[in-house]
Enzyme design. Structure first.
Site, PDB file in Angstrom:
ATOM      1  N   LYS A  22      17.574   5.366   5.540  1.00  0.00           N
ATOM      2  CA  LYS A  22      16.585   4.425   6.098  1.00  0.00           C
ATOM      3  C   LYS A  22      15.620   3.939   5.026  1.00  0.00           C
ATOM      4  CE  LYS A  22      12.765   5.957   8.207  1.00  0.00           C
ATOM      5  NZ  LYS A  22      11.457   5.395   7.826  1.00  0.00           N
ATOM      6  N   ASN A  23      15.030   4.870   4.287  1.00  0.00           N
ATOM      7  CA  ASN A  23      13.976   4.469   3.353  1.00  0.00           C
ATOM      8  C   ASN A  23      14.514   3.647   2.194  1.00  0.00           C
ATOM      9  OD1 ASN A  23      12.087   5.631   4.983  1.00  0.00           O
ATOM     10  ND2 ASN A  23      11.774   7.455   3.709  1.00  0.00           N
ATOM     11  N   CYS A 116      -2.037   5.992  10.502  1.00  0.00           N
ATOM     12  CA  CYS A 116      -0.880   6.278  11.336  1.00  0.00           C
ATOM     13  C   CYS A 116      -0.970   7.739  11.714  1.00  0.00           C
ATOM     14  CB  CYS A 116       0.422   5.959  10.627  1.00  0.00           C
ATOM     15  SG  CYS A 116       0.851   7.158   9.383  1.00  0.00           S
ATOM     16  N   ARG A 121      -3.214   7.325   5.105  1.00  0.00           N
ATOM     17  CA  ARG A 121      -2.240   6.600   4.270  1.00  0.00           C
ATOM     18  C   ARG A 121      -2.767   5.287   3.700  1.00  0.00           C
ATOM     19  NH1 ARG A 121       3.590   7.150   7.164  1.00  0.00           N
ATOM     20  NH2 ARG A 121       4.409   6.874   5.093  1.00  0.00           N
ATOM     21  N   ASP A 305       9.315  14.866   4.567  1.00  0.00           N
ATOM     22  CA  ASP A 305      10.052  14.383   5.737  1.00  0.00           C
ATOM     23  C   ASP A 305      10.976  15.455   6.331  1.00  0.00           C
ATOM     24  OD1 ASP A 305       8.797  11.953   5.578  1.00  0.00           O
ATOM     25  OD2 ASP A 305      10.492  10.873   4.719  1.00  0.00           O
ATOM     26  N   ARG A 397      13.584   4.905  15.533  1.00  0.00           N
ATOM     27  CA  ARG A 397      13.137   4.235  14.306  1.00  0.00           C
ATOM     28  C   ARG A 397      13.944   4.713  13.108  1.00  0.00           C
ATOM     29  NH1 ARG A 397       7.602   5.405  12.644  1.00  0.00           N
ATOM     30  NH2 ARG A 397       8.550   4.449  10.841  1.00  0.00           N
TER      31      ARG A 397
HETATM   32  C1  UD1 Z   1       7.417   7.188   1.745  1.00  0.00           C
HETATM   33  C2  UD1 Z   1       8.456   7.331   2.832  1.00  0.00           C
HETATM   34  C3  UD1 Z   1       8.061   8.444   3.790  1.00  0.00           C
HETATM   35  C4  UD1 Z   1       7.781   9.724   3.026  1.00  0.00           C
HETATM   36  C5  UD1 Z   1       6.808   9.495   1.882  1.00  0.00           C
HETATM   37  C6  UD1 Z   1       6.636  10.712   0.994  1.00  0.00           C
HETATM   38  C7  UD1 Z   1       9.359   5.098   3.099  1.00  0.00           C
HETATM   39  C8  UD1 Z   1       9.457   3.870   3.950  1.00  0.00           C
HETATM   40  N1  UD1 Z   1       8.572   6.075   3.549  1.00  0.00           N
HETATM   41  O1  UD1 Z   1       6.199   6.814   2.375  1.00  0.00           O
HETATM   42  O2  UD1 Z   1       9.130   8.631   4.714  1.00  0.00           O
HETATM   43  O3  UD1 Z   1       7.234  10.687   3.912  1.00  0.00           O
HETATM   44  O4  UD1 Z   1       7.267   8.419   1.052  1.00  0.00           O
HETATM   45  O5  UD1 Z   1       7.854  11.138   0.483  1.00  0.00           O
HETATM   46  O6  UD1 Z   1      10.001   5.211   2.076  1.00  0.00           O
HETATM   47  N2  UD1 Z   1      -1.270   7.267  -0.983  1.00  0.00           N
HETATM   48  C9  UD1 Z   1      -2.538   6.817  -1.331  1.00  0.00           C
HETATM   49  N3  UD1 Z   1      -2.672   5.539  -1.786  1.00  0.00           N
HETATM   50  C10 UD1 Z   1      -1.601   4.700  -1.907  1.00  0.00           C
HETATM   51  C11 UD1 Z   1      -0.313   5.156  -1.557  1.00  0.00           C
HETATM   52  C12 UD1 Z   1      -0.175   6.454  -1.099  1.00  0.00           C
HETATM   53  O7  UD1 Z   1      -3.503   7.553  -1.226  1.00  0.00           O
HETATM   54  O8  UD1 Z   1      -1.810   3.540  -2.314  1.00  0.00           O
HETATM   55  C13 UD1 Z   1      -1.072   8.667  -0.509  1.00  0.00           C
HETATM   56  C14 UD1 Z   1      -0.525   8.749   0.905  1.00  0.00           C
HETATM   57  O9  UD1 Z   1      -1.537   8.647   1.878  1.00  0.00           O
HETATM   58  C15 UD1 Z   1       0.135  10.101   0.866  1.00  0.00           C
HETATM   59  C16 UD1 Z   1       0.663  10.207  -0.575  1.00  0.00           C
HETATM   60  O10 UD1 Z   1      -0.084   9.255  -1.309  1.00  0.00           O
HETATM   61  O11 UD1 Z   1      -0.834  11.112   1.076  1.00  0.00           O
HETATM   62  C17 UD1 Z   1       2.121   9.904  -0.746  1.00  0.00           C
HETATM   63  O12 UD1 Z   1       2.447   8.729  -0.060  1.00  0.00           O
HETATM   64  P1  UD1 Z   1       3.649   7.762  -0.498  1.00  0.00           P
HETATM   65  O13 UD1 Z   1       4.566   8.496  -1.417  1.00  0.00           O
HETATM   66  O14 UD1 Z   1       3.082   6.476  -0.937  1.00  0.00           O
HETATM   67  O15 UD1 Z   1       4.389   7.555   0.906  1.00  0.00           O
HETATM   68  P2  UD1 Z   1       5.000   6.232   1.491  1.00  0.00           P
HETATM   69  O16 UD1 Z   1       5.559   5.391   0.416  1.00  0.00           O
HETATM   70  O17 UD1 Z   1       4.029   5.622   2.445  1.00  0.00           O
END
Ligand code: UD1
Length: 418
Positions: A22-23, A116, A121, A305, A397
């Site tokens: 999915k991702n 969320c 996030r 995950d 989803r």
């Molecule tokens: C992606 C995955 C999700 C997975 C996650 C971590 C997709 C669509 N989703 O989510 O399934 O659980 O990686 O492996 O691929 N953060 C910030 N600022 C930012 C971005 C992130 O503070 O600008 C924080 C987030 O709140 C979180 C951490 O960084 O605590 C990691 O998040 P991130 O790796 O960015 O997750 P996603 O890309 O949203």
């Protein structure tokens, strides 16, 4: 809203075909914004999130066709640079169109995803990175308004912590920027390498794939390509837990063990038998499970995950486990539901202590996010009696044909239509 009804206690036996990731599918679809030519994606999973990303791309002007099962063909010029709240609120991954829109159309207006269920996030790393590449960004009325009148330029960007989404967004943006972008402390998740492979097939210049330092030399334009999406490592790990918790034996056909990082080692430590085969992974459990600690980390660490599903497994293991969530601040919402089924889990800050019990008992339960929903399905498969999992739309989803895949291996499971 649909529900899932499970009568627990049946060992799962048979073969489960692992779907495309999915991702990976979501970010690869966003890459379709980088060229007018056709990007053909194969092994696309049939999921609500893929549908949502298709709707988002369509309203940006991209034609989204399905020439064959599991195949998506994307192509066309960008005619609208706004990603509206109504779509973004359904799926946070919509933020992944920001980098491509900006680098290609030099402007973008993307709704802020907001909080969320699993935490606040923020998207600050995405925005700071794009600013370092020359974007001007304003937050206005719940929207990110971004412009780059002369296009984006390369930059050296060191992430303060690992973010999958920020790494992906900036890779997409950098692929058409002027000059070289270096991403340091980049995420190393297999989905990132899959994206890099596809971008290279489209004509991008990327080095450092699979490492935490990615160098992307921007090119003038990208062209069409055909790409096959990697198998879903989280679906693989989830069904491995299903085999283990029911004391069954499953062949997870098409799985790529190397993509599971620390998850398989942790399962093995807990007493799960895992063998690599030419067609995937064979997972079974003949003996008891023992309490095993796990801490979520960026890849190749234990995937966040997989945290909820592993917790359910540990809920019926002998002895105690400590499960620590280091990525998201609020990812234990499954705990009260598991406890209603007889589990003994206490949360202390970012850690949960799980004291294994001999059996769980079926109950009506409700989940608030995708992976947590499957942790309750796992609990239902192992429990005595009937479990009803509410809010199945979370499962839809991200897990393809859950009840069909499980029923084919002997589970007593059915979907109750609303
Ligand atoms: C992606 C995955 C999700 C997975 C996650 C971590 C997709 C669509 N989703 O989510 O399934 O659980 O990686 O492996 O691929 N953060 C910030 N600022 C930012 C971005 C992130 O503070 O600008 C924080 C987030 O709140 C979180 C951490 O960084 O605590 C990691 O998040 P991130 O790796 O960015 O997750 P996603 O890309 O949203």
């Amino acid at each position: 809203m649909d529900k899932i009804r499970i009568i627990g206690g049946r060992p799962l036996e048979g073969t489960i075909d692992i779907s495309g990731a999915k991702n990976a599918a979501l970010i690869l679809m966003a890459a379709g914004l980088l060229t007018d030519e056709r990007l053909v994606l194969e092994n696309v999973p049939d999921l609500a999130d893929v549908e949502t990303m298709g709707q988002l791309l369509a309203q940006h002007g991209i034609a989204v066709d399905r020439p064959a099962p599991r195949t998506l063909s994307l192509g066309g010029a960008i005619t609208n640079v706004e990603a509206p709240y109504d779509i973004v609120r359904k799926m946070r991954a919509s933020i992944l169109v920001l980098g491509p829109l900006l680098t290609r159309a030099h402007e973008a207006r993307v709704s802020l995803p907001g909080g969320c269920a699993i935490g606040t996030r923020p998207v600050d790393l995405h925005l700071k990175g794009l600013e370092a590449m020359g974007a001007e960004i304003r937050l206005d009325g719940g929207y990110i308004d971004a412009t780059a009148p002369h296009g984006l330029h390369g930059a050296n960007i060191t992430f303060p912590f690992v973010s999958v989404g920020a790494t992906e967004n900036l890779m997409l943006a950098a692929s058409l920027a002027e000059g070289e972008t270096v991403l340091v402390n980049a995420a190393r998740e297999p989905e990132i390498s899959d994206l890099a492979t596809c971008l290279i097939a489209m004509g991008a210049d990327i080095t450092g794939i699979g490492t935490d330092r990615l160098a992307i030399l921007g090119v003038k334009s990208l062209h069409g390509a055909r790409h096959t999406i990697i198998p879903d490592r989280i679906e693989t790990g989830t069904y491995a837990c299903a085999a283990a918790i029911t004391g069954g034996a499953l062949l997870l056909r098409g799985a790529r063990p190397a993509d599971l990082g620390a998850v398989l080692a942790t399962l093995a430590q807990a007493g799960v038998d895992i063998t690599e085969t030419p067609d995937g992974l064979r997972v079974s459990r003949r003996n008891g499970l023992h309490g095993t600690d796990a801490m979520t980390e960026p890849f190749p660490g234990f995937a966040t995950d997989m945290q909820a599903q592993f917790m359910t497994l540990m809920a019926v293991a002998e002895g105690a486990s400590m499960i620590t969530e280091s990525i998201f601040e609020n990812r234990f919402m499954h705990v009260p539901e598991l406890n209603r089924m007889g589990a003994r889990v206490n949360v202390h800050g970012a850690s949960a202590i799980v004291r294994g019990v001999p059996t769980l008992s079926g109950a009506p339960v409700m989940a608030t996010d995708l992976r947590a929903s499957f942790s309750l399905v796992l609990a239902g498969l192992a429990a005595r009696g009937e479990t009803i999992v509410n809010r199945v739309y979370h499962l839809d989803r991200g897990y393809e044909a859950v009840e069909r895949k499980l029923a084919a291996c002997g589970a007593d499971i059915e979907r109750l239509a609303a």
